[in-house]
Design a protein around this motif. Structure first.
Motif, PDB file in Angstrom:
ATOM      1  N   ALA A   1      65.582 106.825 -27.699  1.00  0.00           N
ATOM      2  CA  ALA A   1      64.642 107.935 -27.511  1.00  0.00           C
ATOM      3  C   ALA A   1      63.870 107.755 -26.200  1.00  0.00           C
ATOM      4  CB  ALA A   1      63.668 108.000 -28.688  1.00  0.00           C
TER       5      ALA A   1
ATOM      6  N   GLN B   1      63.440 109.628 -20.658  1.00  0.00           N
ATOM      7  CA  GLN B   1      62.110 110.223 -20.791  1.00  0.00           C
ATOM      8  C   GLN B   1      61.150 109.641 -19.768  1.00  0.00           C
ATOM      9  OE1 GLN B   1      61.003 112.604 -22.608  1.00  0.00           O
ATOM     10  NE2 GLN B   1      62.756 112.957 -23.941  1.00  0.00           N
TER      11      GLN B   1
ATOM     12  N   SER C   1      54.340 107.806 -25.485  1.00  0.00           N
ATOM     13  CA  SER C   1      54.245 108.444 -26.798  1.00  0.00           C
ATOM     14  C   SER C   1      55.230 107.768 -27.733  1.00  0.00           C
ATOM     15  CB  SER C   1      54.608 109.914 -26.616  1.00  0.00           C
ATOM     16  OG  SER C   1      55.160 110.435 -27.795  1.00  0.00           O
TER      17      SER C   1
ATOM     18  N   LEU D   1      57.068 109.117 -29.759  1.00  0.00           N
ATOM     19  CA  LEU D   1      58.259 109.963 -29.825  1.00  0.00           C
ATOM     20  C   LEU D   1      59.301 109.555 -28.783  1.00  0.00           C
ATOM     21  CD1 LEU D   1      59.150 112.481 -31.403  1.00  0.00           C
ATOM     22  CD2 LEU D   1      58.165 113.877 -29.597  1.00  0.00           C
ATOM     23  N   THR D   2      58.835 109.003 -27.660  1.00  0.00           N
ATOM     24  CA  THR D   2      59.749 108.665 -26.563  1.00  0.00           C
ATOM     25  C   THR D   2      59.741 107.160 -26.306  1.00  0.00           C
ATOM     26  OG1 THR D   2      57.962 109.201 -25.034  1.00  0.00           O
ATOM     27  CG2 THR D   2      59.567 110.920 -25.446  1.00  0.00           C
TER      28      THR D   2
ATOM     29  N   HIS E   1      57.823 101.089 -30.250  1.00  0.00           N
ATOM     30  CA  HIS E   1      57.628 102.288 -31.059  1.00  0.00           C
ATOM     31  C   HIS E   1      56.783 101.988 -32.306  1.00  0.00           C
ATOM     32  CE1 HIS E   1      58.967 104.807 -34.504  1.00  0.00           C
ATOM     33  NE2 HIS E   1      58.601 105.751 -33.665  1.00  0.00           N
TER      34      HIS E   1
ATOM     35  N   ARG F   1      53.360 103.602 -33.712  1.00  0.00           N
ATOM     36  CA  ARG F   1      53.467 104.450 -34.905  1.00  0.00           C
ATOM     37  C   ARG F   1      52.610 103.946 -36.076  1.00  0.00           C
ATOM     38  NH1 ARG F   1      57.796 108.118 -37.525  1.00  0.00           N
ATOM     39  NH2 ARG F   1      57.494 107.759 -39.722  1.00  0.00           N
TER      40      ARG F   1
ATOM     41  N   LEU G   1      49.887 114.004 -29.830  1.00  0.00           N
ATOM     42  CA  LEU G   1      51.275 114.235 -30.259  1.00  0.00           C
ATOM     43  C   LEU G   1      51.301 114.969 -31.608  1.00  0.00           C
ATOM     44  CD1 LEU G   1      54.366 113.756 -30.080  1.00  0.00           C
ATOM     45  CD2 LEU G   1      53.993 111.537 -31.177  1.00  0.00           C
TER      46      LEU G   1
ATOM     47  N   GLY H   1      53.187 118.373 -31.732  1.00  0.00           N
ATOM     48  CA  GLY H   1      54.362 118.399 -32.607  1.00  0.00           C
ATOM     49  C   GLY H   1      54.112 119.114 -33.913  1.00  0.00           C
TER      50      GLY H   1
ATOM     51  N   ILE I   1      67.580 117.211 -31.597  1.00  0.00           N
ATOM     52  CA  ILE I   1      66.812 116.037 -31.170  1.00  0.00           C
ATOM     53  C   ILE I   1      67.605 115.347 -30.063  1.00  0.00           C
ATOM     54  CG2 ILE I   1      65.965 113.768 -31.912  1.00  0.00           C
ATOM     55  CD1 ILE I   1      65.523 114.949 -34.688  1.00  0.00           C
TER      56      ILE I   1
ATOM     57  N   HIS J   1      62.050 107.411 -36.168  1.00  0.00           N
ATOM     58  CA  HIS J   1      61.201 108.519 -35.678  1.00  0.00           C
ATOM     59  C   HIS J   1      61.011 109.609 -36.729  1.00  0.00           C
ATOM     60  CE1 HIS J   1      60.821 107.184 -31.494  1.00  0.00           C
ATOM     61  NE2 HIS J   1      62.080 106.764 -31.615  1.00  0.00           N
TER      62      HIS J   1
ATOM     63  N   CYS K   1      59.769 112.273 -39.048  1.00  0.00           N
ATOM     64  CA  CYS K   1      58.499 112.991 -38.832  1.00  0.00           C
ATOM     65  C   CYS K   1      57.333 112.359 -39.600  1.00  0.00           C
ATOM     66  CB  CYS K   1      58.662 114.456 -39.260  1.00  0.00           C
ATOM     67  SG  CYS K   1      57.137 115.387 -39.084  1.00  0.00           S
TER      68      CYS K   1
END
Ligand code: HEM
Length: 396
Positions: free
Chosen positions: A64, A68, A80, A82-83, A89, A93, A232, A236, A287, A345, A347
């Motif tokens: 991901a 980016q 982020s 997300l990326t 990550h 998160r 985010l 999102g 995605i 990732h 949601c």
């Protein structure tokens, strides 16, 4: 790389203006004939089968973060989740659960019920409403205001910023819109920064600190990182949540038996229905990932460093996984759809969407059993993400 077939001439490309209105015939053809397809228009590999899309979301060979980096620098925003790939990550998160985890949502459940109730009460006396402007957006704003502990006076500014930043979701937005969306991100971050200190001390009418207040008080992230997680959630979350109700009614109103099952089954049945409604009309239809090495799949080998789109809207109608894939079956369970993504990732807002979506749809259909579409039939908006309707009016 194998030679890739083009779509038959009578099928519109799913990202073209005609294809955006109804991408499903092209998705169906690709899934059946070329499930690992190199698309010369977007220069991306399109995956349409459920197994391939699920793999792309869960396998670390699909990154991901790659691809980016330029964008992150240009935005001058903190990285982020997300990326970002593991292990970075997970660091970003984990604290996000304070904002969006199941316990955070349970904590604001009474507030969400009040917000839905207020929007419903505001419809009293009206004969006609526009679904997104009169129901979806006010509910999304109210629900997020609860998450962020926003005072009533800040809601209008907040909703404006949420709307302006939501263009960042659409990878095919034109350069002017994209630049405006990035500029609005800076404003949103400043807005959230100003509210973070208030949220730390603020309490709602039940005496609770908001989930945002708890996130702001946590010391695992730097302040810019914390604000990155919060913004985010807004970029999102606000628009997909606001548009979900229109998409749901688009499917439910012509199918009164399915609407009755949702209405009569109580909140749990409504929760099951929310997942099915997201399956048939995935608001985030694809995605993006980039391969870190060549990945052999049954339908062909994707080279290393290739840009890949997992077309989850196509995977969600894969007949190898779903019986009657093009039909709405609100009682469908289990329902392994990919509308919320999958893997690391997945949601983070899913508990909120399921809770608020079920409450809202159940309440709306119960209060207005005669709800029907009126005016000209709604059309799918030209934007790709989120998939949404333009001008859907209802008679109450
Ligand atoms: C119908 C509504 C929604 C849909 C269909 C949806 C869908 C998705 C999908 C497909 C992803 C995965 C993206 C990827 O793998 O690259 C995602 C990630 C995410 N979503 Fe949602 N979303 C919705 C609403 C929300 C809401 C309301 C919030 C928060 C208020 C939210 C917060 C997030 C966050 C923070 C992530 C990033 C997770 C990560 O990268 O680890 N979403 N969402």
């Amino acid at each position: 790389m194998k030679a890739s077939r083009g779509l038959p001439a009578d099928l519109a490309h799913p990202f073209s203006p005609r294809g955006r209105a109804d991408p499903y015939p092209a998705y169906r053809w690709l899934r059946a004939n070329d499930p690992v397809h190199f698309d010369v228009t977007s220069r991306m590999w399109l995956l349409t089968g459920h197994a391939d899309c699920a793999l792309a979301l869960r396998d670390p060979r699909f990154s991901a973060a790659l691809g980016q980096r330029e964008r992150v620098r240009e935005d001058a925003l903190p990285p982020s989740m997300l990326t970002t790939d593991p292990p970075e990550h997970q660091r970003l998160r984990s604290p996000g659960a304070l904002l969006l985890g199941p316990a955070a949502i349970r904590g604001i459940a009474a507030g969400i019920a009040r917000e839905v109730d207020e929007v419903m009460a505001g419809l009293a006396g009206r004969t006609e409403v526009e679904v997104t402007a009169d129901i979806g957006e006010p509910v999304a704003t109210g629900v997020l205001a609860r998450l962020f502990g926003l005072p009533a006076a800040a809601r209008t500014e907040f909703a404006g910023l949420a709307a302006r930043t939501s263009v960042n979701l659409d990878p095919l937005a034109g350069p002017k819109e994209a630049a405006a969306g990035r500029a609005a991100m800076g404003e949103l971050t400043r807005f959230l920064g100003a509210h973070a200190d208030r949220a730390l001390g603020g309490r709602d009418e039940d005496g609770r600190t908001s989930p945002f207040g708890r996130l702001a008080a946590d010391d695992r992230l730097t302040r810019p990182e914390m604000l990155g997680v919060a913004s985010l959630a807004i970029v999102g979350g606000w628009k997909p949540l606001a548009e979900m109700v229109g998409n749901a009614l688009y499917w439910l109103l012509p199918r009164p038996e399915e609407a009755a099952r949702l209405r009569e089954g109580g909140e749990e049945a409504a929760g099951t229905a929310v997942d099915e409604l997201l399956r048939v009309e995935a608001p985030i239809p694809f995605i993006a990932r980039v391969t870190t090495e060549a990945v052999p799949l049954d339908g062909g080998t994707i080279p290393s460093g290739a840009r890949v789109l997992a077309l989850i809207a196509a995977a969600n109608r894969d007949p190898a996984v779903f019986d009657r894939p093009d039909d709405l079956v609100v009682t469908r369970s289990p329902n392994p759809h990919l509308a919320f993504g999958g893997g690391t990732h997945f949601c983070l807002g899913a508990p909120l969407v399921r809770h608020a979506g079920a409450l809202l749809l159940h309440d709306l259909l119960s209060r207005y059993p005669g709800l029907r579409a009126t005016g000209s039939p709604p059309v799918w908006a030209p934007s790709l993400v989120p998939r949404r309707l333009d001008g859907f009016t209802l008679a109450l």
